[in-house]
Design an enzyme around this catalytic site. Structure first.
Site, PDB file in Angstrom:
ATOM      1  CB  CYS A 110      -1.027  -0.033   0.928  1.00  0.00           C
ATOM      2  SG  CYS A 110      -0.158  -0.029   2.857  1.00  0.00           S
ATOM      3  CG  HIS A 254      -4.230   0.952   3.874  1.00  0.00           C
ATOM      4  ND1 HIS A 254      -3.703   0.203   2.970  1.00  0.00           N
ATOM      5  CD2 HIS A 254      -5.245   1.739   3.252  1.00  0.00           C
ATOM      6  CE1 HIS A 254      -4.446   0.525   1.748  1.00  0.00           C
ATOM      7  NE2 HIS A 254      -5.047   1.157   2.153  1.00  0.00           N
ATOM      8  CG  ASN A 272      -7.885   2.593  -0.266  1.00  0.00           C
ATOM      9  OD1 ASN A 272      -6.669   2.096  -0.188  1.00  0.00           O
ATOM     10  ND2 ASN A 272      -8.920   2.004   0.491  1.00  0.00           N
TER      11      ASN A 272
END
Length: 304
Positions: A110, A254, A272
């Site tokens: 991520c 994250h 995202n």
């Protein structure tokens, strides 16, 4: 915008082939709770909510996640800048400057996806060319910077890698780890990688373990910022509205990017890396006051 790199259908096949495990969140029960509490957001099933918890946690690739309920709040400045009440780089001056939504898949990459998303968009903004469409390689940044699918990476390391060594384009080193779950070697890039590398001139941290909405908003006037947040199970099923943690256990850290804000709804607009079936086609709104710590740590990039 077209989702690239990983087809969510692969995850349906993957989940069916693994040993059955309870999903990370029961979306039906969650929506009942959200309705009872008059929450500002809604949930729905997606490819993430059907995955076993162990696989979901593997995607939480942020090292040194922000603490829940960040205690330090920056004091209000006596001199307030006249910032606009809303900003969205998807529609700034009537044009979309944000690069397409991608999907990190079965890998804790991520940080690389957030870093590349910020850089691609900042390149569009700095060049005054929203349609420049340079696609950079998360795989190259992640592998050559020291990240790994199993344990992830740190945003500060990604920023340093972009400044010192840079990142090549996607065609030079395509992203494969999302489908395989395996790391790739840095030297698997194309032969002329050194001639196809992009660097940043510097990076700054508008916030560091401190809630300061005004500082983040000020930084966003120049372009997007990378941020970290703590993910709870309900976040996996976010489908729209202004997210504020309601139910479910903590899953891990994250990295995402913030591409704007909206004072009317008191929220940051986020980008995202879980494909377009999550959230509002890959984007979402997170409350300034959410316990995830969104915006308490941020990084922005200076272009050459």
């Amino acid at each position: 915008m077209k989702t690239t790199m990983l087809n969510p259908i692969l995850w349906v096949l993957f989940a069916a082939s693994t040993t059955w495990a309870e999903p990370v969140i029961n979306v039906s029960n969650l929506n009942q709770t959200l309705k009872k509490q008059n929450a500002t957001w809604v949930a729905k099933d997606n490819w993430l909510t059907q995955m076993p918890k162990a696989e979901v946690k593997r995607m939480m690739g942020l090292q040194q996640a922000p603490p829940a309920d960040v205690e330090f709040v920056a004091p209000q400045s006596t001199i307030q800048e006249a910032l606009p009440s809303t900003l969205d780089w998807r529609n700034k001056d009537g044009r979309n400057w944000v690069s397409p939504i991608l999907n990190q898949g079965n890998c804790g990459s991520c940080v690389a996806f957030a870093a590349v998303g910020v850089l691609e968009t900042q390149m569009n903004i700095s060049s005054l060319l929203p349609n420049m469409n340079i696609r950079l390689s998360p795989s190259h940044l992640f592998s050559c910077g020291g990240g790994a699918c199993e344990y992830g990476w740190m945003p500060e390391s990604a920023a340093r890698q972009l400044m010192k060594s840079g990142v090549t384009d996607e065609a030079c080193m395509p992203y494969l780890s999302g489908a395989t779950g395996e790391d790739v070697a840095c030297n698997s890039s194309c032969a002329d990688v050194s001639q196809r590398t992009y660097k940043i001139a510097n990076y700054t941290s508008p916030t560091s373990y401190m809630i300061n909405v005004e500082a983040v908003k000020k930084a966003l006037q120049r372009g997007p910022v990378m941020t970290s947040l703590s993910v709870y199970a309900d976040f996996m099923s976010y489908a729209g509205g202004v997210y504020k943690h309601t139910a479910g256990e903590y899953l891990g850290g994250h990295a995402i990017s913030i591409i704007g804000y909206d004072d009317a709804s008191q929220s940051f607009i986020i980008r995202n890396s879980w494909g377009e079936t999550w959230g509002e086609k890959g984007f979402g709104y997170v409350s300034y006051e959410d316990v995830s710590g969104v915006g308490s740590e941020t990084w922005s990039y200076d272009m050459p």
